[in-house]
Design an enzyme around this catalytic site. Structure first.
Site, PDB file in Angstrom:
ATOM      1  CD  GLU A  16      32.853  20.108  -0.658  1.00 49.51           C
ATOM      2  OE1 GLU A  16      33.047  21.113  -1.365  1.00 49.51           O
ATOM      3  OE2 GLU A  16      33.461  19.879   0.381  1.00 49.51           O
ATOM      4  N   GLY A  34      27.262  29.241   0.567  1.00 47.46           N
ATOM      5  CA  GLY A  34      27.810  30.476   0.012  1.00 47.46           C
ATOM      6  C   GLY A  34      28.313  30.330  -1.410  1.00 47.46           C
ATOM      7  CB  ALA A  35      30.757  30.224  -3.205  1.00 44.88           C
ATOM      8  CD  GLU A  88      35.624  23.760  -2.661  1.00 46.98           C
ATOM      9  OE1 GLU A  88      34.629  24.462  -2.357  1.00 46.98           O
ATOM     10  OE2 GLU A  88      36.042  22.826  -1.949  1.00 46.98           O
ATOM     11  CG  ASN A  89      31.977  23.332  -8.656  1.00 46.18           C
ATOM     12  OD1 ASN A  89      31.754  22.382  -7.939  1.00 46.18           O
ATOM     13  ND2 ASN A  89      31.147  24.367  -8.755  1.00 46.18           N
ATOM     14  CD  GLU A 132      34.040  28.865  -2.290  1.00 47.91           C
ATOM     15  OE1 GLU A 132      34.480  27.728  -2.557  1.00 47.91           O
ATOM     16  OE2 GLU A 132      33.447  29.114  -1.220  1.00 47.91           O
ATOM     17  CG  HIS A 140      38.450  25.629  -1.422  1.00 50.48           C
ATOM     18  ND1 HIS A 140      38.995  24.835  -0.437  1.00 50.48           N
ATOM     19  CD2 HIS A 140      37.239  26.026  -0.946  1.00 50.48           C
ATOM     20  CE1 HIS A 140      38.162  24.789   0.594  1.00 50.48           C
ATOM     21  NE2 HIS A 140      37.088  25.508   0.321  1.00 50.48           N
TER      22      HIS A 140
HETATM   23  N1  B3K Z   1      33.201  23.390  -0.225  1.00 53.66           N
HETATM   24  C1  B3K Z   1      31.952  24.100  -0.286  1.00 53.66           C
HETATM   25  C2  B3K Z   1      30.928  23.629   0.672  1.00 53.66           C
HETATM   26  C3  B3K Z   1      30.171  22.449   0.236  1.00 53.66           C
HETATM   27  C4  B3K Z   1      29.044  22.169   1.193  1.00 53.66           C
HETATM   28  C5  B3K Z   1      28.367  20.881   0.927  1.00 53.66           C
HETATM   29  N2  B3K Z   1      27.199  20.722   1.745  1.00 53.66           N
HETATM   30  C6  B3K Z   1      32.145  25.567  -0.104  1.00 53.66           C
HETATM   31  C7  B3K Z   1      33.369  25.967   0.608  1.00 53.66           C
HETATM   32  O1  B3K Z   1      33.622  25.635   1.736  1.00 53.66           O
HETATM   33  O2  B3K Z   1      34.162  26.619  -0.005  1.00 53.66           O
HETATM   34 ZN    ZN Z   2      35.642  26.021   1.659  1.00 51.85          ZN
END
Ligand code: B3K
Ligand code: ZN
Length: 934
Positions: free
Chosen positions: A161, A301-302, A304-305, A338, A341
């Site tokens: 992402e 931070g993290a 959510e794959n 996460e 998500h």
């Molecule tokens: N969705 C990711 C963030 C991705 C950042 C890309 N530059 C983490 C989060 O918001 O949970």
């Molecule tokens: Zn997020």
């Protein structure tokens, strides 16, 4: 289509070796890149230009031959034309890739059938149904951007992402293209014993030459940004849990060997998150296995794959020796975020990146509610709410007033990574919270249920979310759309009138919103304003509002402001009330209300809404800080009134209040908060005013602070629960204040806490108090002895030696020094050369540099501009290593036009230097160009 799917399915599952052979097929000569198209000339992407993709993807099968220097990626995709699209060609994105081969429906694709440039591969008018085989070659070890596939501590990780997947292979790397992924990983077994990807492990085995493989299948359709793989030497803590439906799920937390003593809190947080989502939203974990993997090189931070969350170590690793209370809370919240998500982001995702807040705002709201529910008590919830609002004011309000101001749903961007912003996340969460306030607990849940019923498995928009909220409640939320489209922090002015004879109370609200970057005119917002009225005894009065259709017994009423000016009439108001407005911060606005000091003191002492109680204290402090700053500027004597000090004393000594809440009240508005209230920012004057206020508070309250210190010791076994955390926070705040009292006994208190601390919160709390006492530069401790100076140096050295093996703790050590008032530019340049410092690890870079540029205002804004010169050098250096981190640092000069003219000149020069530097990434380019243009 089904037939093709079945055929591919057959290859995959009936005969896995076919797949392996196919993916090991010899490479053909690399296809040269076309250089005549330069898409860089038109960088801006607009929301209005959105069009659906020309092809939909059914399945993606990927094979990775993992090697740090040269990884070969084979991808087979089945596609079907989107008959609703007018685009004839198939456009695949790709960056920094070597295309090895490309085949369509089994045939090598003729060179005339496609074109390729730096960013994409376009296949001219392909047939309606195709199978595409693409082989690319990449070099993960060289990938310092930490986007795409990269190496960290000899292990492989991905971050896709927003647009990292295109650094792995050519693909329609956009969130509205969702497909089922199957992934085969192959690597040397000794070096990479663990091979992970999304979904379920369906096969693993040995290969020749000491290599092995693992095949993963994700049963859910997902966009490419949720793809992930991890390979390397890792170990895990695992636990099995039973879900609401009775199904079992395997939970794993993967870390490097040696860190297994720091995974329990992440595991507990994950389980709490899973159960919370079942209970609060009826949402169950949809996978058999859910993995969290910690990596030390990570941009945020993290992530959510699907089924394979990848985390910055900072948000996984904790035990009492290395992690603070804040770290524990951070882990709980990010693990929750996460995990949440999985439904809000993964099962229902975004149609395009302009809709980012659809998943981020909503998921932040969910994680905030989760953390609040974990505490449970009302006052605990208020403390969390205060912390969230602090972030909003500290970072989002300035963003919304600066050159990067954008609506929660932006209209355009150059680099999407720059829009993972406090506006999209935190203001986005406030927008979701406003639905919650307007519709109520049940109403909001109904809206969520309808949202999932309508959109599960789809890529949708913020409008779809709003429609679900409106349709499920029967409410007209048309005007509410402006929270998504208009940027800027609305101002809400309140005037009140009490008529003793008629026993009526009138509240007149006037709303406006300042012009922001690219938006001059604004329309009125739909603002929920929670209000209450306090009587002279401090109790809530019954509320009878003429404009309220359905009267309730509640002593808090949510007024809905929809017009530029609106009047509300309260009847049967038996005495002059003190209004408590915007309870629990019911909308992200600046409330302008002409409270008297007495009214504020009354609210601080009695408001049943703990948030507004705190808010009243902050208003009292802010009013004084602004006056003191002005006095510093004209060199007038500084004075702090007793009324304010006494209000603080009363709060500090009120044992009926949680320690955590008292700590929040005693924490003064930050330099940034004060700066945002000024027309022209003078950082040194603000600092002098704050320092004066702190030392005056200490002078008057030293005995109370000492008592607070002693009463809030937490002997015994460490526990990060809310009550102990609050006590430690108040104790350490008292200790920090006490350093303003130039007596060696207070310094010795800090020194001894530092030496004897049994947990990191107390150790770093004491060390920070010592370092911030500025003894080394002869700051407030004018009579400081040499031995005290030595003690600070010794404590710092000891801390380093004790924790040099713990990267996250060394980050704290750098951060503490980066933000210390005694760290000037010269000392910074020295720290940058410390053997443990590196720019290529984002945590380390942030710890020292961001601390200096964002949390050390008096030194960063040094009058000679040397802080800005250092900033420019570092932005340029970081740009070459990691554009995303560089762009974050570039934001430190956003508000340059608000500073005193002399500082502005230096800041402009620094910005220009960065703008003129070579090979600028679009990440940094966008930030500095917008800053200079504003
Ligand atoms: N969705 C990711 C963030 C991705 C950042 C890309 N530059 C983490 C989060 O918001 O949970
Ligand atoms: Zn997020």
């Amino acid at each position: 289509m089904l037939l093709i799917f079945a055929l591919i399915d057959g290859i995959l599952y009936v005969n896995p070796t076919t797949l392996v052979e196919y993916w090991l097929a010899p490479k053909i000569t690399t296809i040269p890149m076309r250089t005549d198209t330069n898409t860089d000339s038109n960088l801006t992407i607009y929301r209005k230009d959105y069009t659906a993709p020309s092809f939909w993807v059914d399945t993606v099968e990927m094979g990775f031959d993992l090697d740090p220097k040269s990884t070969v990626v084979s991808t087979r995709t089945t596609l079907k034309r989107n008959t609703e699209s007018t685009e004839k060609d198939l456009i695949l994105f790709g960056e920094s890739l070597k295309l090895v081969q490309i085949r369509m429906n089994g045939q090598k694709l003729a060179r005339t059938a496609y074109e390729i440039d730096k960013h994409s591969l376009r296949i001219f008018n392909p047939p309606n149904e195709i199978i595409l085989d693409i082989e690319t070659q990449i070099s993960p070890i060289k990938n310092t951007s930490l986007s795409g596939l990269y190496v960290s501590n000899d292990n492989f990780f991905t971050q896709c992402e927003a647009e990292g997947f295109r650094k792995i292979t050519y693909f329609q790397d956009r969130p509205d293209v969702m497909a089922k992924f199957t992934v085969m990983l192959r690597a040397d077994k000794k070096k990479y014993p663990v091979l992970l990807s999304n979904g379920n492990l369906i096969e693993k085995g040995k290969l020749s030459d000491g290599r092995h493989f693992a095949k993963w299948e994700d049963p859910f359709k997902k966009p490419s940004y949720l793809f992930a793989l991890v390979a390397g030497k890792l170990v895990c803590q695992e636990e099995k849990i039973k879900l609401q439906s009775g199904r079992k799920a395997l939970l794993q937390v993967w870390v490097e060997k040696g860190n297994l003593d720091k995974t329990q809190h992440a595991m507990d947080s994950l389980q709490n998150s899973i159960f919370w989502d079942e209970q609060r939203f009826g949402l169950e974990l949809d996978l058999e296995r859910f993995m969290i993997v910690a990596v030390s090189d990570f941009n945020m931070g993290a992530m959510e794959n699907k089924g394979l969350n990848i985390f910055n170590t900072k948000y996984v690793l904790a035990n009492s020796k290395v992690a603070t209370d804040a770290d524990y809370a951070g882990i709980e919240s990010v693990v929750g975020h996460e995990y949440f998500h999985n439904w809000t982001g993964n099962r229902v995702t975004c149609r395009d990146w302009f809709q980012l807040s659809l998943k981020e705002g909503l998921t932040v709201f969910r994680d905030q509610e989760f953390s609040a529910d974990m505490i449970g008590t009302n006052s605990g919830r208020a403390v969390n709410r205060i912390a969230d609002v602090r972030v909003l004011r500290q970072a989002q309000f300035p963003e919304d007033a600066g050159p990067m101001s954008h609506p929660v749903r932006p209209e355009s961007y150059v680099e999407i990574n720059n829009f993972y912003s406090v506006t999209v996340y935190e203001k986005g969460a406030e927008v979701v919270r406003m639905y919650y306030t307007l519709l109520g607990h049940e109403g909001f849940r109904k809206g969520m249920d309808l949202y999932f019923k309508r959109h599960d498995g789809q890529a949708v928009t913020c409008d779809d979310f709003r429609a679900a909220m409106a349709d499920s409640s029967g409410r007209d939320l048309t005007q509410f759309e402006r929270w998504y489209s208009q940027s800027g922090t609305p101002r809400l002015k309140v005037a009140t009138k009490y008529d003793a004879a008629k026993q009526t109370f009138e509240m007149t609200f006037t709303q406006s919103c300042p012009a922001t970057a690219g938006q001059d005119k604004k329309q009125p917002f739909h603002i929920p304003v929670a209000v209450g009225l306090l009587n002279a005894a401090g109790q809530d009065m019954p509320l009878h509002c003429q404009e309220q259709a359905n009267p309730t017994d509640s002593t808090t009423l949510v007024l809905e402001i929809t017009k530029a000016k609106q009047v509300f009439h309260f009847t049967n108001v038996t005495e002059q009330p003190t209004p408590s407005i915007l309870r629990n911060f019911s909308a992200p606005v600046e409330l302008e209300m002409d409270y008297s000091d007495d009214q504020l003191a009354h609210l601080l002492a009695h408001d049943s809404d703990a948030f507004n109680r705190w808010e009243a204290g902050q208003r009292l402090a802010m009013r004084r800080l602004l006056k003191l700053t002005a006095a510093v500027q004209v060199q007038q004597p500084l004075e702090l009134d007793t009324m304010f000090i006494e209000a603080l004393r009363k709060t500090l000594n009120d044992s009926t209040l949680d320690a955590a809440f008292r700590e929040q009240v005693l924490t003064l508005p930050s330099t940034t908060n004060v700066a945002e209230q000024m027309d022209v920012i003078d950082p040194q004057a603000i600092k002098a005013a704050r320092d004066f206020m702190r030392s005056e508070i200490t002078r008057h309250l030293k005995a109370d602070l000492l008592t607070a210190y002693e009463n809030n010791l937490t002997p015994g076994k460490y526990s990060p629960d809310a009550s102990s955390t609050g006590m430690r926070a108040l104790k350490n705040l008292a200790l920090a204040y006490l350093q303003e009292w130039p007596k060696s006994s207070t310094f010795e208190l800090a020194d001894s806490q530092c030496a004897n601390a049994k947990n990191m919160t107390d150790r770093i709390g004491a060390l920070a108090a010592m370092v911030n006492a500025e003894i080394l530069t002869g700051g407030t401790h004018k009579d400081a002895t040499k031995s005290a100076n030595k003690a600070v140096a010794h404590a710092l050295k000891q801390f380093y030696n004790d924790f040099k093996q713990e990267a996250l703790v060394i980050d704290k050590w750098f951060m503490l020094q980066g933000s210390a008032g005694s760290t000037d530019v010269a000392k910074m340049r020295k720290l940058l050369k410390h053997p443990a410092f590196t720019l290529s690890n984002p945590n380390r870079a942030r710890s020292l540099i961001f601390a200096f540029c964002n949390a050390n205002p008096s030194q960063f804004h040094a009058a000679d501009g040397s802080g800005y010169a250092l900033w420019a050098d570092l932005v340029i250096e970081l740009n070459a290593i990691n554009p995303q981190v560089a762009a974050r640092l570039a934001r430190s000069l956003d508000r340059w036009r608000k500073y005193t003219p002399a500082l502005q000149e230096f800041m402009q020069a620094a910005l220009q230097k960065v703008a003129a530097s070579k090979n600028l990434s679009k990440d940094v380019l966008e930030i500095v160009t917008k800053a200079l243009a504003a």
